[in-house]
Design a protein around this motif. Structure first.
Motif, PDB file in Angstrom:
ATOM      1  N   LYS A   1       0.845  -1.195   0.000  1.00 24.87           N
ATOM      2  CA  LYS A   1       0.000   0.000   0.000  1.00 24.87           C
ATOM      3  C   LYS A   1       0.874   1.237   0.000  1.00 24.87           C
ATOM      4  O   LYS A   1       1.955   1.239   0.586  1.00 24.87           O
ATOM      5  CB  LYS A   1      -0.860   0.026   1.268  1.00 24.87           C
ATOM      6  N   ASP A   2       0.381   2.294  -0.648  1.00 22.87           N
ATOM      7  CA  ASP A   2       1.137   3.537  -0.587  1.00 22.87           C
ATOM      8  C   ASP A   2       0.712   4.330   0.658  1.00 22.87           C
ATOM      9  O   ASP A   2      -0.090   3.869   1.463  1.00 22.87           O
ATOM     10  CB  ASP A   2       0.967   4.334  -1.883  1.00 22.87           C
ATOM     11  N   ARG A   3       1.235   5.546   0.811  1.00 23.55           N
ATOM     12  CA  ARG A   3       0.991   6.318   2.028  1.00 23.55           C
ATOM     13  C   ARG A   3      -0.484   6.701   2.205  1.00 23.55           C
ATOM     14  O   ARG A   3      -0.910   7.038   3.289  1.00 23.55           O
ATOM     15  CB  ARG A   3       1.866   7.568   2.029  1.00 23.55           C
ATOM     16  N   ASN A   4      -1.221   6.632   1.076  1.00 24.88           N
ATOM     17  CA  ASN A   4      -2.642   6.938   1.172  1.00 24.88           C
ATOM     18  C   ASN A   4      -3.500   5.670   1.211  1.00 24.88           C
ATOM     19  O   ASN A   4      -4.682   5.701   0.914  1.00 24.88           O
ATOM     20  CB  ASN A   4      -3.065   7.802  -0.016  1.00 24.88           C
ATOM     21  N   SER A   5      -2.833   4.551   1.539  1.00 20.22           N
ATOM     22  CA  SER A   5      -3.505   3.250   1.642  1.00 20.22           C
ATOM     23  C   SER A   5      -4.084   2.740   0.330  1.00 20.22           C
ATOM     24  O   SER A   5      -4.973   1.912   0.339  1.00 20.22           O
ATOM     25  CB  SER A   5      -4.646   3.266   2.677  1.00 20.22           C
ATOM     26  N   ARG A   6      -3.594   3.267  -0.784  1.00 21.45           N
ATOM     27  CA  ARG A   6      -4.020   2.682  -2.050  1.00 21.45           C
ATOM     28  C   ARG A   6      -3.252   1.392  -2.276  1.00 21.45           C
ATOM     29  O   ARG A   6      -2.070   1.309  -1.996  1.00 21.45           O
ATOM     30  CB  ARG A   6      -3.733   3.642  -3.215  1.00 21.45           C
ATOM     31  N   GLU A   7      -3.956   0.389  -2.818  1.00 23.83           N
ATOM     32  CA  GLU A   7      -3.333  -0.923  -2.954  1.00 23.83           C
ATOM     33  C   GLU A   7      -2.618  -1.078  -4.300  1.00 23.83           C
ATOM     34  O   GLU A   7      -3.114  -0.633  -5.331  1.00 23.83           O
ATOM     35  CB  GLU A   7      -4.391  -2.012  -2.831  1.00 23.83           C
ATOM     36  N   TYR A   8      -1.479  -1.756  -4.230  1.00 25.11           N
ATOM     37  CA  TYR A   8      -0.686  -2.065  -5.417  1.00 25.11           C
ATOM     38  C   TYR A   8      -0.172  -3.491  -5.321  1.00 25.11           C
ATOM     39  O   TYR A   8      -0.190  -4.102  -4.249  1.00 25.11           O
ATOM     40  CB  TYR A   8       0.537  -1.146  -5.511  1.00 25.11           C
TER      41      TYR A   8
END
Length: 569
Positions: free
Chosen positions: A97-104
RNA sequence: CGGGGCGUAGCUCAGGUGGCAGAGCGUCGGCUUUGGGAGCCGAAGGUCGGGGGUUCAAGUCCCCCCGCCCCGACCA
């Protein structure tokens, strides 16, 4: 390159953790360095090999009309959710997850991303066909990374994707790639077999694997020397054998104490394993399944999966066998089965007379059991692992079954990705249609390992000239001898000037040390500058064959250049 | 994920029954040597995978965790 300045450090002893030759030698000869399980750094000499492999691949891909691009390693989860693979890919997908909690995820393959790219630009049948490819690092959190570069969690791959208007046209793209692959592996001097393969999770309608036969391999394949059929072992069908003509003997119940394995039972009763009915109890989802197979055969669980239509099965535990059948493993049979147990009979059992059959009673077996008289067959299926000598499905000749490394895999995907991701084009009639896709992979780092597997001896690697990190090693046996050193220096300069990729072993080491290193690292040619310089001669040695020639100092470089050019043709 | 093995110097490894941390190779300095991993002298190099416990005392015994390899299952 002067070895004294080169970042290439060999080790006298085998690394403790490595077993497969490619793993052992690539570590020991200083081509790669392990960072963690299935994760390797590729060091300068290794990288030179990789770059050569890549350049062969690029040349052939470009020649076949494919266009190189570079997709991203970091893939947004949304695309993977569109095809359902965010869930179905499972734990093998590295997720973050990135710093904005978006998943990758870290891309393990790129059907999703390439399809997303193509659907944004391709609108018309006039833009097709199209083949795109990239060479990039891939990430797969394998349950069991193995054998160094052979199965890594991070590895280099060439992946290509074709886009066509219809199945017919897609087939032509597929054929184009098949030919390109054939040329690539030939140029890499890798011996490969093209085998029919199952499409597996990736989906699609047709698939071939390019398997390099090696001792340490994960792929089993069968091939026919008579009709040139070849296929992955898991998809080779085995038909029902003909009825045996043996006379039926009377059924007998025999005490067989402690014979828990086929081998023990066979020894005890003096009956060949093929006459024993092996019964395996499986748990399939919430149900029970008994597989009956000949004692000399193993169940191929890939075939079982195909028959059952699910991979959610496992062998029953000892406790489950006890509870359900009141017996022990080794004495599981077909008699007195509870109704809720489904049975599947492998084709191999068909027609065998006078079998040894267990009866779910520890330490007892029936001998001379015969179908029709003593028991009845149920549903038949093809479940057995193919073995050496089984009949070729095309011509019936005995197959050879071997292990190897899957270095390439091509798939005709159809609309498995274009349909859910709405990658459509408009046809000449103005109708929207899904693009028909194919995908084509080559494991670049695995190719390096496969080349080593096929080209080594007990002393080290024997790089084929087209992929060798350097083509020539100039080896000065005594650096403190001024004459030798100056001749070696001159030869080195001349070789560089004539465009030969040369490494000059100018290290202050003993002769034996340098020879051993030369054999280990495995440059295809070396010019040895030793005592014979006094007579104006040096020695050319060929690593692959062990041949050597004494030649005048002035002719050595030209001679080597000819040999190299011959190898590269 | 199931089974097995291992973790001590840069590398390969040894360290019964608890009692000063070891060898070979490699590295550094010196001498000598140079056609198949040479020899001699000297030196540096360690949180013994991590944490906790037992003990006067733990590399060694106990518990937990981590990592690596092999077999199997899995796998484009």
């Amino acid at each position: 390159m002067r070895w004294s300045r080169y970042f290439l450090y060999t080790s006298k002893e085998d690394p403790a953790e490595a077993e497969a030759p490619s793993h052992r030698l690539l570590l020991r000869a200083g081509f790669v360095k392990q960072v963690s399980a299935g994760v390797y750094e590729i060091l300068p000499a290794g990288w030179r090999v990789i770059r050569k492999i890549e350049s062969v691949i690029r040349k052939e891909m470009d020649r076949s009309g494919a266009q190189e691009l570079l997709l991203t390693v970091l893939n947004p989860a949304e695309l993977w959710k569109e095809t359902g693979r965010w869930d179905s890919y499972g734990d093998e997908l590295f997720r973050l997850k990135d710093r904005n909690s978006r998943e990758y995820c870290l891309g393990p393959t790129h059907e999703e991303e390439i399809t997303d790219l193509v659907r944004r630009f391709i609108r018309s049948y006039r833009q097709l066909p199209l083949i795109l490819y990239q060479i990039q690092v891939k990430f797969r959190d394998e349950k069991r990374p193995r054998f160094g570069l052979i199965r890594g969690r991070e590895f280099l791959m060439k992946d290509a994707y074709s886009f066509d208007t219809d199945e017919m046209s897609a087939m032509m793209s597929y054929e184009t790639m098949k030919f390109a692959y054939d040329r690539i592996f030939k140029k890499l001097r890798l011996n490969v077999v093209m085998a029919e393969a199952s499409v597996g999770n990736i989906g699609g309608s047709m698939s071939h694997e390019f398997i390099a036969p090696t001792e340490y391999g994960e792929a089993r394949f069968g091939y026919c020397e008579n009709c040139s059929y070849a296929a992955n072992a898991e998809i080779i069908p085995l038909p029902k054998p003909a009825q045996e003509s043996e006379e039926e003997r009377p059924l007998e119940k025999v005490k067989t104490p402690g014979t828990k394995t086929i081998e023990a039972l066979s020894d005890f009763l003096k009956v060949p394993p093929r006459k024993i009915l092996k019964a395996l109890l499986y748990r399939v989802k919430d149900e029970w399944l008994m597989v009956l197979i000949r004692g000399d055969r193993e169940v191929d669980e890939n075939k079982l999966e195909a028959v059952l239509g699910t991979d959610e099965f496992r062998l029953a535990t000892d406790e489950e066998v006890r509870e359900l059948l009141g017996t022990e493993k080794g004495f599981i049979g077909i008699f007195n089965l509870p109704d809720r147990i489904r049975t599947l009979w492998d084709n191999s059992v068909h027609g065998v007379k006078n079998m040894v059959v267990a009866l779910n009673e520890p330490d007892w077996h029936y001998v001379n059991a015969n179908p029709g008289r003593d028991f009845h067959y149920g549903e038949f299926a093809d479940l057995a692992q193919v073995a050496d000598g089984d009949p070729c499905p095309k011509c019936g000749s005995p197959l050879k079954v071997r292990t190897g490394l899957e270095v390439g895999h091509i798939f005709l995907l159809g609309t498995r990705y274009s349909e859910p991701m709405k990658a459509y084009y408009t046809d000449p009639e103005g109708k929207e249609r899904p693009i028909v896709m194919g995908c084509y992979g080559i494991g670049v780092s695995r190719v390096m390992a496969a080349i080593v597997e096929q080209n080594h001896d007990d002393k080290g690697i024997k790089w084929p000239t087209p992929v060798a990190p350097f083509e020539l090693e100039v080896l000065c046996l005594n650096m403190s001898d001024k004459d030798m050193a100056s001749v070696a220096e001159k030869i080195y300069m001349e070789a560089e000037e004539k465009g030969i990729e040369t490494i000059y072993d100018d290290r202050e080491e003993s002769a034996g040390f340098k020879f051993a290193d030369a054999d280990l690292v495995g440059f295809p040619y070396r010019i040895v500058v030793g005592k014979k310089v006094k007579e104006g001669k040096v020695e050319i040695q060929k690593r692959a064959t062990g041949e050597s020639w004494d030649v005048p100092v002035g002719e050595a470089v030209n001679r080597v250049k000819e040999l190299i050019e011959e190898d590269k043709r």
